[in-house]
Enzyme design. Structure first.
Site, short mmCIF file in Angstrom:
data_model
loop_
_atom_site.label_atom_id
_atom_site.label_comp_id
_atom_site.label_asym_id
_atom_site.label_seq_id
_atom_site.Cartn_x
_atom_site.Cartn_y
_atom_site.Cartn_z
N SER A 1 0.90 -1.04 -0.12
CA SER A 1 0.07 -0.04 -0.12
C SER A 1 0.78 1.26 0.09
O SER A 1 1.71 1.30 0.53
CB SER A 1 -0.84 0.04 1.52
OG SER A 1 -1.46 1.39 1.54
N GLU B 1 0.03 3.71 1.58
CA GLU B 1 0.05 4.28 2.83
C GLU B 1 1.28 4.14 3.58
O GLU B 1 1.56 4.78 4.63
CB GLU B 1 -1.12 3.76 3.56
CG GLU B 1 -2.44 3.79 3.22
CD GLU B 1 -2.93 5.44 3.65
OE1 GLU B 1 -2.73 5.92 4.72
OE2 GLU B 1 -3.54 5.88 2.77
N TYR C 1 -2.53 0.57 10.25
CA TYR C 1 -2.58 -0.25 8.79
C TYR C 1 -1.31 0.07 8.16
O TYR C 1 -0.74 -1.01 7.59
CB TYR C 1 -3.52 0.64 8.00
CG TYR C 1 -3.91 0.04 6.56
CD1 TYR C 1 -4.33 -1.18 6.21
CD2 TYR C 1 -3.57 0.80 5.68
CE1 TYR C 1 -4.45 -1.54 4.99
CE2 TYR C 1 -3.44 0.33 4.28
CZ TYR C 1 -3.95 -0.83 3.83
OH TYR C 1 -4.06 -1.10 2.56
P1 NDP Z 1 -11.59 -5.34 0.70
O1 NDP Z 1 -11.56 -4.79 2.02
O2 NDP Z 1 -12.68 -5.21 -0.34
O3 NDP Z 1 -11.30 -6.86 0.73
C1 NDP Z 1 -10.39 -7.35 1.81
C2 NDP Z 1 -10.74 -8.93 2.07
O4 NDP Z 1 -9.90 -9.46 3.09
C3 NDP Z 1 -12.04 -9.00 2.51
O5 NDP Z 1 -12.97 -9.44 1.39
C4 NDP Z 1 -12.18 -9.94 3.75
O6 NDP Z 1 -12.50 -11.25 3.28
C5 NDP Z 1 -10.74 -9.92 4.14
N1 NDP Z 1 -10.61 -9.33 5.63
C6 NDP Z 1 -11.24 -8.12 5.87
N2 NDP Z 1 -10.93 -8.21 7.08
C7 NDP Z 1 -9.91 -8.84 7.50
C8 NDP Z 1 -9.48 -9.27 8.70
N3 NDP Z 1 -9.59 -8.70 9.89
N4 NDP Z 1 -8.70 -10.43 8.86
C9 NDP Z 1 -8.56 -11.21 7.61
N5 NDP Z 1 -9.22 -11.07 6.33
C10 NDP Z 1 -10.07 -9.97 6.23
O7 NDP Z 1 -9.84 -4.69 -0.02
P2 NDP Z 1 -9.77 -4.38 -1.28
O8 NDP Z 1 -10.06 -5.40 -2.25
O9 NDP Z 1 -9.89 -3.01 -1.51
O10 NDP Z 1 -8.12 -4.43 -1.30
C11 NDP Z 1 -7.45 -5.73 -1.40
C12 NDP Z 1 -6.15 -5.55 -0.56
O11 NDP Z 1 -5.43 -4.39 -1.34
C13 NDP Z 1 -6.19 -5.47 0.90
O12 NDP Z 1 -4.97 -6.01 1.50
C14 NDP Z 1 -5.98 -3.78 1.13
O13 NDP Z 1 -5.57 -3.48 2.17
C15 NDP Z 1 -5.01 -3.51 -0.14
N6 NDP Z 1 -4.82 -2.18 -0.93
C16 NDP Z 1 -6.09 -1.60 -1.23
C17 NDP Z 1 -6.26 -0.32 -1.88
C18 NDP Z 1 -7.29 0.12 -2.50
O14 NDP Z 1 -7.31 1.42 -2.80
N7 NDP Z 1 -8.52 -0.59 -2.51
C19 NDP Z 1 -4.93 0.47 -2.00
C20 NDP Z 1 -3.70 -0.20 -1.47
C21 NDP Z 1 -3.72 -1.58 -0.91
P3 NDP Z 1 -13.46 -12.21 4.04
O15 NDP Z 1 -14.41 -11.31 5.00
O16 NDP Z 1 -14.20 -12.86 3.00
O17 NDP Z 1 -12.59 -13.02 4.91
#
Ligand code: NDP
Length: 320
Positions: free
Chosen positions: A125, A127, A149
């Site tokens: 990220s 961030e 984060y």
């Molecule tokens: P989402 O929040 O849409 O999806 C993340 C997935 O991770 C969820 O579907 C969930 O799956 C799982 N999740 C959520 N919370 C937890 C937790 N506490 N522990 C374990 N699993 C968890 O994220 P994005 O698709 O937007 O992003 C994908 C990745 O890219 C993430 O790692 C995010 O941090 C990173 N990222 C995203 C950016 C953006 O702008 N979108 C920018 C930079 C990085 P389930 O509930 O089915 O287990």
């Protein structure tokens, strides 16, 4: 036929990546913490729910990770799972660190343990860069994380780099700047703005309450960003890449564009709520995605105004 394992397939990026890989002829398996309970609304929305295999996996439980890897035998693993909200990370710092830093380490260790020739992508990220005071960040910019984060993502980034160097794993991180789509949950400010603007235009809400709208970010279109993830794993060498549009705008510009799309003046509809300010925030996020263009041939086609327009159109369609 190649097999891909997408950890976090229920999220925004997981769903778009699954769609991309299915279209490329991959067998796609995806994980959720509880595949029985998860609704997989994003996969259904893209019409690909029936085309993927779904498994339960907890990234923080090594046994669970190892079991899924052994069963699925993937050629490529994409780690998109973990607590993904900067704001929530201030309220759940331990969960954030566990799910991101320990989760990534469990995946790397399980890949190393099996000895299988697996290519690994990790969701890094922007961030991690913290405040670069307006200087464009690239793959060589030092990390100065300003949220739990970002601390967790920084740890995961170095875990990946260490396993690549120490054990020769094909493992890389995409340092992705913000990317949005209609699949973004409304906890994220961009979707909150789009939904708020559409609701006010439809007369179902009066006001939209936002925190600091002076912050500046680089916003791109999520379906394009998952292509960059895929491309990173098709290279000869595993390397890290910054992925962004290269254009920075203020959140106020985002708000203004969204309200213009629905024919309203944002200043009549938006109020500041100081309780929504973060304890520490990044004033300006700016990117230099030159390496991705040069080595991956990847370049963002859609910039912030296109992203806003497409999100507003999708929201209006949904409301109708
Ligand atoms: P989402 O929040 O849409 O999806 C993340 C997935 O991770 C969820 O579907 C969930 O799956 C799982 N999740 C959520 N919370 C937890 C937790 N506490 N522990 C374990 N699993 C968890 O994220 P994005 O698709 O937007 O992003 C994908 C990745 O890219 C993430 O790692 C995010 O941090 C990173 N990222 C995203 C950016 C953006 O702008 N979108 C920018 C930079 C990085 P389930 O509930 O089915 O287990």
């Amino acid at each position: 036929m190649k097999t891909a394992l997408i950890c976090g397939i229920s999220g925004q990026d997981g769903a778009y990546l699954a769609e991309l890989l299915l279209n490329k002829g991959y067998a796609v398996c995806g994980t959720s913490r509880d595949a029985q309970m998860s609704s997989f609304g994003n996969l259904k929305r893209l019409g690909i729910y029936d085309r993927v295999k779904l498994q339960s996996m907890s990234l923080t439980d090594f046994r669970s990770v190892l079991q899924v890897l052994t069963q699925v035998k993937p050629d490529e693993v994409y780690n998109l799972a973990g607590q993904s909200s900067v704001g929530l990370s201030f309220e759940q710092p331990v969960e954030t660190l566990d799910s991101i830093a320990r989760g990534t380490l469990n995946l790397l260790e399980a890949i190393r343990f099996t000895g299988a020739k697996i290519k690994f992508y990790n969701a890094g990220s922007s961030e991690c860069f913290g405040d670069t005071h307006g200087d464009p960040a690239d793959e060589n910019t030092p990390f100065r994380p300003r949220s739990p984060y970002a601390v967790a993502k920084s740890a995961a980034f170095w875990e990946v780099a260490n396993y690549r160097e120490a054990y020769g794993l094909f493992a890389c991180s995409g340092i992705l700047f913000n990317h949005e789509s209609p699949l973004r949950p409304s906890r994220f400010v961009t979707q909150k703005i789009v939904r708020g603007a559409c609701a006010i235009a439809a007369g179902t809400e009066d006001k939209l309450y936002l925190g600091d709208i002076s912050v500046r970010r680089d916003w791109g279109w999520a379906p394009e960003y998952v292509e960059a993830m895929y491309l990173m794993l098709q290279q000869e060498e595993a390397e890290d890449y910054a992925i962004a549009t290269g254009e920075t705008s203020s959140l106020q510009d985002f708000v203004k564009t969204a309200f213009e799309c629905v024919g309203l003046n944002w200043e009549d509809c938006v109020e500041t709520d100081k309780s929504l300010y973060r304890p520490t925030d990044i004033a300006v996020g700016r990117a230099n995605p030159a390496k991705a263009k040069q080595k991956l041939g990847w370049e963002a086609k859609f910039k912030m105004p296109d992203v806003v327009r497409m999100m507003v159109e999708a929201q209006r369609d949904r409301m109708e």
